[in-house]
Design a protein around this motif. Structure first.
Motif, PDB file in Angstrom:
ATOM      1  N   ASP A 259       0.811  -1.219   0.000  1.00  0.00           N
ATOM      2  CA  ASP A 259       0.000   0.000   0.000  1.00  0.00           C
ATOM      3  C   ASP A 259       0.845   1.271   0.000  1.00  0.00           C
ATOM      4  OD1 ASP A 259      -2.269  -1.462  -0.091  1.00  0.00           O
ATOM      5  OD2 ASP A 259      -2.675  -1.387   2.076  1.00  0.00           O
ATOM      6  N   ALA A 260       1.984   1.205   0.725  1.00  0.00           N
ATOM      7  CA  ALA A 260       2.816   2.411   0.819  1.00  0.00           C
ATOM      8  C   ALA A 260       3.359   2.794  -0.556  1.00  0.00           C
ATOM      9  CB  ALA A 260       3.970   2.165   1.793  1.00  0.00           C
ATOM     10  N   ILE A 261       3.814   1.788  -1.306  1.00  0.00           N
ATOM     11  CA  ILE A 261       4.353   2.055  -2.644  1.00  0.00           C
ATOM     12  C   ILE A 261       3.230   2.511  -3.573  1.00  0.00           C
ATOM     13  CG2 ILE A 261       5.452   0.994  -4.658  1.00  0.00           C
ATOM     14  CD1 ILE A 261       7.468   1.122  -2.561  1.00  0.00           C
ATOM     15  N   ARG A 262       2.087   1.854  -3.453  1.00  0.00           N
ATOM     16  CA  ARG A 262       0.958   2.239  -4.304  1.00  0.00           C
ATOM     17  C   ARG A 262       0.592   3.719  -4.073  1.00  0.00           C
ATOM     18  NH1 ARG A 262      -2.808  -0.846  -6.862  1.00  0.00           N
ATOM     19  NH2 ARG A 262      -2.129  -2.691  -5.724  1.00  0.00           N
ATOM     20  N   ALA A 263       0.579   4.105  -2.804  1.00  0.00           N
ATOM     21  CA  ALA A 263       0.234   5.497  -2.484  1.00  0.00           C
ATOM     22  C   ALA A 263       1.278   6.447  -3.071  1.00  0.00           C
ATOM     23  CB  ALA A 263       0.151   5.663  -0.963  1.00  0.00           C
ATOM     24  N   GLN A 264       2.549   6.045  -2.945  1.00  0.00           N
ATOM     25  CA  GLN A 264       3.614   6.919  -3.458  1.00  0.00           C
ATOM     26  C   GLN A 264       3.513   7.036  -4.983  1.00  0.00           C
ATOM     27  OE1 GLN A 264       8.207   6.705  -3.623  1.00  0.00           O
ATOM     28  NE2 GLN A 264       7.651   6.194  -1.525  1.00  0.00           N
ATOM     29  N   TRP A 265       3.230   5.920  -5.638  1.00  0.00           N
ATOM     30  CA  TRP A 265       3.126   5.968  -7.097  1.00  0.00           C
ATOM     31  C   TRP A 265       1.926   6.805  -7.528  1.00  0.00           C
ATOM     32  CZ3 TRP A 265       4.418   0.380  -9.251  1.00  0.00           C
ATOM     33  CH2 TRP A 265       5.769   0.110  -8.961  1.00  0.00           C
ATOM     34  N   GLN A 266       0.828   6.698  -6.748  1.00  0.00           N
ATOM     35  CA  GLN A 266      -0.326   7.534  -7.095  1.00  0.00           C
ATOM     36  C   GLN A 266       0.038   9.012  -6.995  1.00  0.00           C
ATOM     37  OE1 GLN A 266      -3.373   5.831  -4.636  1.00  0.00           O
ATOM     38  NE2 GLN A 266      -4.096   4.468  -6.271  1.00  0.00           N
ATOM     39  N   ALA A 267       0.846   9.317  -5.966  1.00  0.00           N
ATOM     40  CA  ALA A 267       1.247  10.707  -5.755  1.00  0.00           C
ATOM     41  C   ALA A 267       2.106  11.235  -6.905  1.00  0.00           C
ATOM     42  CB  ALA A 267       2.008  10.835  -4.434  1.00  0.00           C
ATOM     43  N   LEU A 268       2.739  10.333  -7.637  1.00  0.00           N
ATOM     44  CA  LEU A 268       3.591  10.767  -8.753  1.00  0.00           C
ATOM     45  C   LEU A 268       2.765  11.346  -9.898  1.00  0.00           C
ATOM     46  CD1 LEU A 268       6.136   7.793  -8.961  1.00  0.00           C
ATOM     47  CD2 LEU A 268       6.607  10.136  -8.201  1.00  0.00           C
ATOM     48  N   ALA A 269       1.461  11.028  -9.896  1.00  0.00           N
ATOM     49  CA  ALA A 269       0.557  11.552 -10.928  1.00  0.00           C
ATOM     50  C   ALA A 269       1.136  11.336 -12.325  1.00  0.00           C
ATOM     51  CB  ALA A 269       0.263  13.037 -10.671  1.00  0.00           C
ATOM     52  N   PHE A 270       1.503  10.100 -12.586  1.00  0.00           N
ATOM     53  CA  PHE A 270       2.097   9.743 -13.881  1.00  0.00           C
ATOM     54  C   PHE A 270       1.143  10.091 -15.019  1.00  0.00           C
ATOM     55  CE2 PHE A 270       2.637   6.175 -17.053  1.00  0.00           C
ATOM     56  CZ  PHE A 270       3.820   6.641 -17.592  1.00  0.00           C
ATOM     57  N   ASP A 271       1.652  10.807 -15.990  1.00  0.00           N
ATOM     58  CA  ASP A 271       0.814  11.248 -17.110  1.00  0.00           C
ATOM     59  C   ASP A 271       0.889  10.199 -18.227  1.00  0.00           C
ATOM     60  OD1 ASP A 271      -0.539  12.499 -19.112  1.00  0.00           O
ATOM     61  OD2 ASP A 271       0.632  14.358 -19.037  1.00  0.00           O
ATOM     62  N   HIS A 272       0.088   9.150 -18.100  1.00  0.00           N
ATOM     63  CA  HIS A 272       0.210   8.074 -19.088  1.00  0.00           C
ATOM     64  C   HIS A 272      -0.305   8.510 -20.448  1.00  0.00           C
ATOM     65  CE1 HIS A 272      -4.035   6.892 -18.066  1.00  0.00           C
ATOM     66  NE2 HIS A 272      -4.049   6.615 -19.350  1.00  0.00           N
TER      67      HIS A 272
END
Lengths: 456, 456
Positions: A259-272
């Motif tokens: 969950d911690a990594i998932r939250a961090q990746w969400q925070a990156l707001a990757f512009d796919h």
């Protein structure tokens, strides 16, 4: 504060640092092509001489392929190993280069100043960020920033055939507390990144055989089995309608993202949308219940990298061929054993084969995925140092590609690795007109000075 | 009896006949490859010169593609047109040939003497059987065997793009009472055959486009769509589990075999185990509810003749390619309209395409199936003549291949065609090491002399 003096020295000496890099870039150290063997040796020698000027005990060490550069220097409690590679990719197609790939120069572009030339980003420019940081540190402090081993390979772009034997033969000498690897990129233009999750790789080539010779499809079509039909039927089943790989046991052992990594990746707001839009696409094509970053970083994939069979020239030929071929690769994640998966894949192909066909398998390279233990204090220290340099916290990211060296350090030297790099998506590594942004070079050197200040 | 003299002359001059054929085989008249354009013209010129020596008014007639050879000669009540083609198939894979495909020779083999070389059977050797029969006839009688038109094409192996326009433009000149075509085979080694049912052909090339450039599968794999994956998924659906083609409307209008023909084919006692066994196979791969002869002669098929995309060289490259290609052909039977089917196929591909991909279609040649009116008296005459030469009655058979010319003669010149040929199943036409049995060449020439004796 002495770090400030080091940073100031880096900025003051930037022109000399660039000139040294240009010197190194002029050596065409293409490792995959035997014609450049002596150039690879020359690049190794150049680095040995340069490291000696910094007080390293440096040498070029022979292997059955290209030499390894190993250098030891400095003192301190914590022993750091730095890894980079001095070999470069081939340059073809040469006609797509705007200038000689081995006549590098600094150019002004709409997006800023760049160092243009083969190897500028991958990996000569990146490895020199670390060496230049050591140089400035030495100039200010009179000594190296701690106990250092520098380990530079010359076969990274050609499958590293000598690497594991060399690491095994020299384990005691190479073993350190942590490995630093500079061969990756930023998360995006201004956000630094530490790669903590690397996908592994499994390569397979399959050949399906049918009739014992090429046949005329008029004479035999309808009654004789066509190996292309068999191959497309099998590979057409490789993914289901939701993008999931159908090979049995393929996902065995694959973990959900913490969950911690998932939250961090969400925070990156990757512009796919931009990521895919830059290559003419719009729809993420992987498992439909996963985010694009998961597809790229934390989920295993299967790709057909090449396929061929029958008549492929101009015009038409109604041949029913004797054989058909494909090259397939799997990107693996933690929990997947490449050797076990190879067996599952081969069994899956074999099961789908009609009675009159046979298949031959040829295994290409494989390496397991790597996941770093980000709890180690070095990761937090490095993250803080990078944040100070770039003005944004560094992202802990995954990497879709496979950098087996990180896994090798773990397997053969029981040593964690930290992957920090300053490449940008538009560096055109492996392609014509490779470049490295001058900003990345300068701030890369400064970043290493800051990281070293925290680690030593 | 004068026929006996002609047959004796054929036997006596066999060596010269073979040498003439070898000369023609040395000309690499590969029509599908533009690199051989001048060789095609050279083959046409060679034939014109040879026909002139027999007293024909012969010429090489330009077309937008390769020239047509047209020759007129002789006198008589019944006007016969003979058709053959002087172009040949490409020769790749060249490394599977035991000798240069265009350096033909007569070889002794376990099964007898053969003429080895590209085009020996398809169709240069076959067309020369007719010309050599004319030559012997002329030598014995001082004149040609009746009123003859010889019409030789140079684009048969590349879809015959110039044929219909040429026939339309020259209809009055080409129209005869019946067409004789020599481009087919024996039923089996010693049973001659007249083909009365021919499959049609539809050729399509498709290119699936995905990303706008080749991508690195590490960086993009999982998120970017792979055109090879799309292509294999689509083509993997081309046949269902029972071997039936899945394209909607594909079987519309296809008729069941008439009982009389079915009975005759059953009487042929076709040995499909041997037919498939000769090419290393054992299981008929077509529609599972059909007999092997139906699969070959009277049922439509779909075959993938070529496929390619991505990296196909030595070693491995983790590329995710921008495009993938395939060449597909359909063998058609009576009741199927090639143009309508082309539309159904394209719609079927398009429907399966994911949002981010596009497809381009390139149509290759097409021709409808043909069914001959065997009630015409010429068929009985030819059947009798062939029986006398081979010692067995000739079989009325179907042909899995596509010889659209028969249909064109009917459509554009309102002329029936009779297909008589002397190829054998193991001739390896369209494959490496093509050959024509010397026995077939000699008895083929003799067969034409006998047929002509009955028809003129």
């Amino acid at each position: 504060m002495s770090l400030d003096k080091v940073l100031a020295k880096i900025d003051a000496d930037l022109d000399q640092s660039v000139n040294r890099l240009l010197d190194l870039l002029r050596i065409p150290s293409i490792s995959t092509d035997p014609a450049y063997k002596s150039d690879c040796a020359r690049a190794a020698d150049w680095l040995v001489e340069d490291l000696k000027t910094l007080g390293f005990d440096a040498s070029s060490r022979p292997t059955p392929g290209h030499p390894m550069v190993v250098a030891h220097g400095g003192t301190g409690e914590r022993h750091l190993l730095f890894y980079g590679h001095y070999d470069v990719q081939p340059v073809d197609p040469l006609d797509l280069w705007d200038r000689d790939p081995f006549d590098p120069e600094v150019q002004d572009t709409a997006k800023g100043r760049v160092i243009r030339g083969r190897g500028s980003a991958d990996d000569k420019g990146q490895l020199m960020t670390f060496i230049e940081a050591c140089r400035a540190w030495k100039a200010v402090h009179g000594s190296l920033p701690g106990k250092l081993t520098i380990f530079l390979e010359g076969e990274e772009e050609s499958g590293s055939p000598s690497l594991i034997p060399f690491m095994q033969d020299n384990a005691a000498e190479l073993k350190a507390d942590i490995a630093l690897i500079c061969d990756t990129g930023m998360f995006e233009d201004t956000t630094p990144a530490i790669v903590t999750m690397l996908r592994g790789l499994l390569g397979e080539e399959i050949t399906v055989y049918g009739p014992d010779k090429d046949l005329h499809s008029g004479m035999y079509g309808g009654a004789a089995i066509n190996p292309i039909r068999v191959l497309t039927k099998i590979l057409g089943n490789l993914h289901d309608e939701t993008g999931r790989v159908t090979v049995p046991h393929f996902y065995d052992g694959v973990q959900e993202l913490p969950d911690a990594i998932r939250a961090q990746w969400q925070a990156l707001a990757f512009d796919h949308a931009k990521f895919l839009g830059d290559v003419g696409l719009s729809v993420p094509a992987g498992e439909q219940d996963r985010t694009p970053l998961e597809m790229l970083w934390s989920r295993p994939t299967a790709e057909i990298n090449g396929i061929w069979g029958g008549y492929t020239g101009q015009g038409f030929k109604t041949v029913l061929p004797a054989e058909a071929h494909a090259k397939i690769s799997f990107r693996l994640v933690a929990g997947q054993d490449p050797d076990v998966l190879r067996g599952h894949f081969r069994a899956w192909v074999q099961e789908q084969l009609p009675a009159d066909c046979r298949v031959e398998f040829h295994g290409h390279g494989n390496g397991p995925a790597g996941v770093m233990s980000v709890e180690a204090p070095a990761f937090d220290a490095a993250r803080a140092a990078l944040g100070e340099e770039w003005g944004k916290p560094a992202a802990f990211v995954g990497c879709g590609g496979s950098i087996p060296i990180a896994g090798y350090f773990k397997t053969y030297l029981d040593m964690d690795a930290m992957l920090i790099g300053f490449g940008r998506d538009d560096d055109q590594i492996h392609s014509p007109n490779e470049k490295y942004d001058l900003e990345c070079f300068q701030k890369g050197i400064r970043s290493w000075a800051r990281v070293l200040a925290k680690l030593v």
